[in-house]
Motif scaffolding. Structure first.
Motif, PDB file in Angstrom:
ATOM      1  N   SER A  42      15.847   0.532  52.464  1.00 32.50           N
ATOM      2  CA  SER A  42      16.189   0.096  53.818  1.00 32.50           C
ATOM      3  C   SER A  42      17.102  -1.126  53.781  1.00 32.50           C
ATOM      4  O   SER A  42      18.115  -1.193  54.489  1.00 32.50           O
ATOM      5  CB  SER A  42      14.911  -0.227  54.598  1.00 32.50           C
ATOM      6  N   ALA A  45      20.629  -0.164  52.432  1.00 31.50           N
ATOM      7  CA  ALA A  45      21.426   0.544  53.438  1.00 31.50           C
ATOM      8  C   ALA A  45      22.049  -0.451  54.416  1.00 31.50           C
ATOM      9  O   ALA A  45      23.206  -0.325  54.811  1.00 31.50           O
ATOM     10  CB  ALA A  45      20.562   1.560  54.178  1.00 31.50           C
ATOM     11  N   ASN A  46      21.274  -1.464  54.799  1.00 29.49           N
ATOM     12  CA  ASN A  46      21.799  -2.505  55.689  1.00 29.49           C
ATOM     13  C   ASN A  46      22.967  -3.240  55.039  1.00 29.49           C
ATOM     14  O   ASN A  46      24.026  -3.418  55.650  1.00 29.49           O
ATOM     15  CB  ASN A  46      20.681  -3.493  56.027  1.00 29.49           C
ATOM     16  N   ASN A  51      23.752   3.797  57.855  1.00 29.26           N
ATOM     17  CA  ASN A  51      22.668   4.001  58.813  1.00 29.26           C
ATOM     18  C   ASN A  51      21.334   4.276  58.132  1.00 29.26           C
ATOM     19  O   ASN A  51      20.282   3.994  58.696  1.00 29.26           O
ATOM     20  CB  ASN A  51      23.005   5.171  59.749  1.00 29.26           C
ATOM     21  N   SER A  52      21.360   4.841  56.925  1.00 30.92           N
ATOM     22  CA  SER A  52      20.109   5.207  56.269  1.00 30.92           C
ATOM     23  C   SER A  52      20.310   5.360  54.775  1.00 30.92           C
ATOM     24  O   SER A  52      21.440   5.377  54.279  1.00 30.92           O
ATOM     25  CB  SER A  52      19.561   6.519  56.858  1.00 30.92           C
ATOM     26  N   TRP A  54      18.118   7.366  51.150  1.00 35.07           N
ATOM     27  CA  TRP A  54      17.331   8.568  50.880  1.00 35.07           C
ATOM     28  C   TRP A  54      16.426   8.400  49.667  1.00 35.07           C
ATOM     29  O   TRP A  54      16.852   7.912  48.619  1.00 35.07           O
ATOM     30  CB  TRP A  54      18.260   9.763  50.636  1.00 35.07           C
ATOM     31  N   PHE A  94       9.846   6.116  58.946  1.00 38.29           N
ATOM     32  CA  PHE A  94      10.972   6.960  58.572  1.00 38.29           C
ATOM     33  C   PHE A  94      11.615   7.541  59.825  1.00 38.29           C
ATOM     34  O   PHE A  94      10.935   7.870  60.789  1.00 38.29           O
ATOM     35  CB  PHE A  94      10.507   8.115  57.694  1.00 38.29           C
ATOM     36  N   ILE A  95      12.943   7.651  59.824  1.00 37.45           N
ATOM     37  CA  ILE A  95      13.611   8.378  60.905  1.00 37.45           C
ATOM     38  C   ILE A  95      13.076   9.803  60.928  1.00 37.45           C
ATOM     39  O   ILE A  95      12.800  10.364  61.963  1.00 37.45           O
ATOM     40  CB  ILE A  95      15.145   8.385  60.696  1.00 37.45           C
ATOM     41  N   GLU A 111      14.302  10.171  54.871  1.00 40.39           N
ATOM     42  CA  GLU A 111      15.475   9.475  55.403  1.00 40.39           C
ATOM     43  C   GLU A 111      15.025   8.121  55.921  1.00 40.39           C
ATOM     44  O   GLU A 111      14.289   8.037  56.913  1.00 40.39           O
ATOM     45  CB  GLU A 111      16.126  10.303  56.512  1.00 40.39           C
ATOM     46  N   ILE A 112      15.445   7.054  55.255  1.00 38.68           N
ATOM     47  CA  ILE A 112      14.927   5.708  55.517  1.00 38.68           C
ATOM     48  C   ILE A 112      15.973   4.905  56.280  1.00 38.68           C
ATOM     49  O   ILE A 112      17.098   4.724  55.787  1.00 38.68           O
ATOM     50  CB  ILE A 112      14.565   5.009  54.196  1.00 38.68           C
ATOM     51  N   PRO A 113      15.642   4.426  57.471  1.00 40.90           N
ATOM     52  CA  PRO A 113      16.639   3.711  58.280  1.00 40.90           C
ATOM     53  C   PRO A 113      17.019   2.373  57.663  1.00 40.90           C
ATOM     54  O   PRO A 113      16.216   1.726  56.979  1.00 40.90           O
ATOM     55  CB  PRO A 113      15.930   3.520  59.619  1.00 40.90           C
ATOM     56  N   ALA A 114      18.249   1.957  57.907  1.00 42.50           N
ATOM     57  CA  ALA A 114      18.695   0.642  57.455  1.00 42.50           C
ATOM     58  C   ALA A 114      17.894  -0.449  58.148  1.00 42.50           C
ATOM     59  O   ALA A 114      17.478  -0.301  59.303  1.00 42.50           O
ATOM     60  CB  ALA A 114      20.182   0.471  57.755  1.00 42.50           C
TER      61      ALA A 114
END
Length: 547
Positions: A42, A45-46, A51-52, A54, A94-95, A111-114
């Motif tokens: 997470s 990704a930021n 956006n995400s 994996w 998780f999204i 799928e892991i959000p930022a």
């Protein structure tokens, strides 16, 4: 994207990275380790502006699908979301959890959000990150980078107190109206009846009639640039000859809406004529596609850090290169991230300025500009755009000619190569390093051969071009061939000194090796023959062993 398609995309990417992790997890997986990966992916990704990220279960380290029975029932997967949320900051979940049905077994894609802007994600109070494929603590500098995101102000939206419409150029406003209608044709009739104050508010250049820094940058009279001090609203064009000596230059200031077009017309966009090869190449093209010039220039205007006090520079080289540079960190992190995501950026340094430039048809926000530049160069068989990124400057070089005709032929004869593959092959052609993941990816497709760092284009590609001879010179022969040459020499002359053997082999070893590597190669060949009992040293000479 369908889970099976997403799995295929991840498996055929560049392997594991800071934002993709594969785990075998055939039956179970540590809940604590899962949480640490959630935090790390997470946060990464930021930092990369994505956006995400994996996390994939059911795939081993060799990127082979082995299947997983981890939490086989849907209700168990749903409960996992809450279990993870309870132990992460901001109750991150998780999204989505995707299930892909592969011929070799069930695969789970998390799928892991930022991490939200300004808020790094912790697992049980600790911040995690990634260093390549390794999991570890998020550095203090990276934690602060994320936290700083919410503290960032938009310099371009601030009001120039005391400035008025009299500080703006009527010519620039007229062009702005014209471009606004091009961008918003349905408003064409309304724009005609708006006065300047109304128009500028609608175009989001002023705020409630107040003049912003964006208004001065894009539409201000040259003498109004003092409102931006100490920022420099300047574009400098420099022409350099083939020896790098300056031949001509010009500075352009406010209004940048007009200056950008004047700058565009300054560049000598000559015709490039290809070498005769009608079956592959067009007869001639302009050196630089107009879209590429405008995209690179307007991106530099939109994304530069004006608070650093620098300026946009455009250097035109007579040997067929354009170099655009601007002060400021490249916020997405890397060009690869931008091309891979192919989506709008989630963060902008100058949001107010970029919105205004969108309204004036200078840039767009669909996130495809840089990718389109790469595709245009690919279709012309020219080298891909070259980005140099450091902490305080972004520089992109565009080459308006074929540098390596053999490489151009490869692109022409292998039209189905993906852009991602061509980017990596472009690095090989330019003798730039590849990561282990990138090298494995190209080797799996049979596109390159050799050992790190001396990769070269493989026969699979060379067969489609006139580079067969160069391929053989780079690949060389197997060791037995060289050993036989050494033995033949010693048997012919009775003995050989090291300089004799160097003279025999140096020009026969692969061209891709440097002199030091060639010397080591010969040393290893002699040592191998000695260990096999074929030859033996006698002082500083080599003789055949007595058997």
């Amino acid at each position: 994207m369908h889970p099976n398609h997403q799995l295929h995309h991840l498996l055929n990417g560049v392997g594991e990275s800071e934002i993709v992790e594969f785990k075998e997890a055939k039956h179970t997986f540590s809940f604590d380790k899962l949480g640490r990966y959630v935090s790390a992916l997470s946060n990464e990704a930021n930092l990369k502006g994505l956006n995400s990220a994996w996390l994939v279960f059911g795939v081993n380290d060799r990127l082979q699908v082995v299947g997983t029975s981890f939490r086989k029932h849907a209700r168990e997967l749903q409960s996992l979301k809450k279990e993870v949320a309870d132990k992460t900051t901001h109750r991150l979940t998780f999204i989505d959890i995707h299930t892909a049905q592969h011929p070799d077994g069930r695969v789970l894609l998390f799928e892991i959000p930022a991490a939200p802007q300004g808020m790094p994600v912790a697992w049980e109070g600790h911040y995690y990150g990634r260093d390549g494929e390794s999991l570890g603590p998020l550095s203090i500098e990276e934690v602060e980078r994320i936290r700083h995101q919410c503290r960032q102000r938009d310099w371009s939206s601030e009001i120039c107190h005391g400035a008025s419409l009299d500080d703006l150029s009527e010519e620039a406003i007229a062009l702005a109206r014209q471009e606004y209608v091009t961008k918003h044709p349905r408003l064409a009739e309304e724009v005609k009846i708006w006065d300047n104050a109304t128009f500028l508010n609608k175009a989001k250049v002023t705020i409630k009639g107040q003049i912003t820094r964006t208004a001065i940058l894009l539409l201000g009279k040259p003498e109004a640039s003092h409102w931006l001090n100490p920022a420099s609203p300047t574009i400098t064009w420099i022409l350099k000859d083939r020896d790098g000596l300056e031949r001509d230059y010009e500075h352009f200031s406010c209004p940048l809406l007009l200056s950008a077009e004047q700058m565009f017309r300054k560049i000598r966009n000559l015709k490039y004529r290809y070498m005769a090869d009608a079956s592959l190449f067009p007869e001639e093209v302009e050196q630089y596609d107009p879209f590429i010039i405008r995209e690179a220039l307007n991106n530099a205007i939109a994304h530069q850090d004006y608070e650093l006090g620098g300026k946009v520079s455009v250097v035109e080289f007579e040997d067929g290169r354009l170099c655009f540079s601007n002060p400021g960190r490249f916020i997405p992190g890397s060009v690869e991230n931008v091309i891979h995501s192919n989506a709008p950026e989630t963060r902008y340094r100058n949001r107010f300025l970029t919105d205004a430039m969108v309204n004036f048809n200078m840039i767009d926000t669909i996130g495809s500009g840089i990718r389109k530049m790469f595709i245009i160069q690919k279709k012309r068989f020219f080298p891909l755009p070259e980005y140099q990124l450091d902490q305080e400057r972004v520089q992109v070089t565009i080459t308006g000619r074929v540098v390596d005709l053999n490489y151009a032929r490869k692109l022409a004869e292998l039209p189905n190569l993906t852009l991602e593959d061509i980017i990596l092959l472009d690095r090989v052609q330019k003798r730039k390093s590849l990561t282990d993941d990138q090298a494995r990816h190209l080797k799996r497709q049979g596109l390159i051969e050799g050992r790190k760092p001396n990769f070269h284009i493989s026969a699979h590609v060379a067969r489609h071009s006139d580079e067969k001879a160069r391929y053989i010179r780079n690949r060389g022969f197997d060791d037995q061939h060289y050993k036989q040459l050494i033995c033949d020499f010693i048997e012919e002359f009775g003995e050989a000194r090291r300089k004799d053997i160097d003279g025999l082999l140096l020009d026969k070893l692969p061209d891709i090796l440097d002199e030091h590597q060639k010397s080591n190669k010969i040393k290893n060949l002699l040592q191998s023959l000695k260990n096999q009992g074929v030859i033996s040293p006698s002082g500083k000479r080599w003789r055949m062993s007595r058997r």
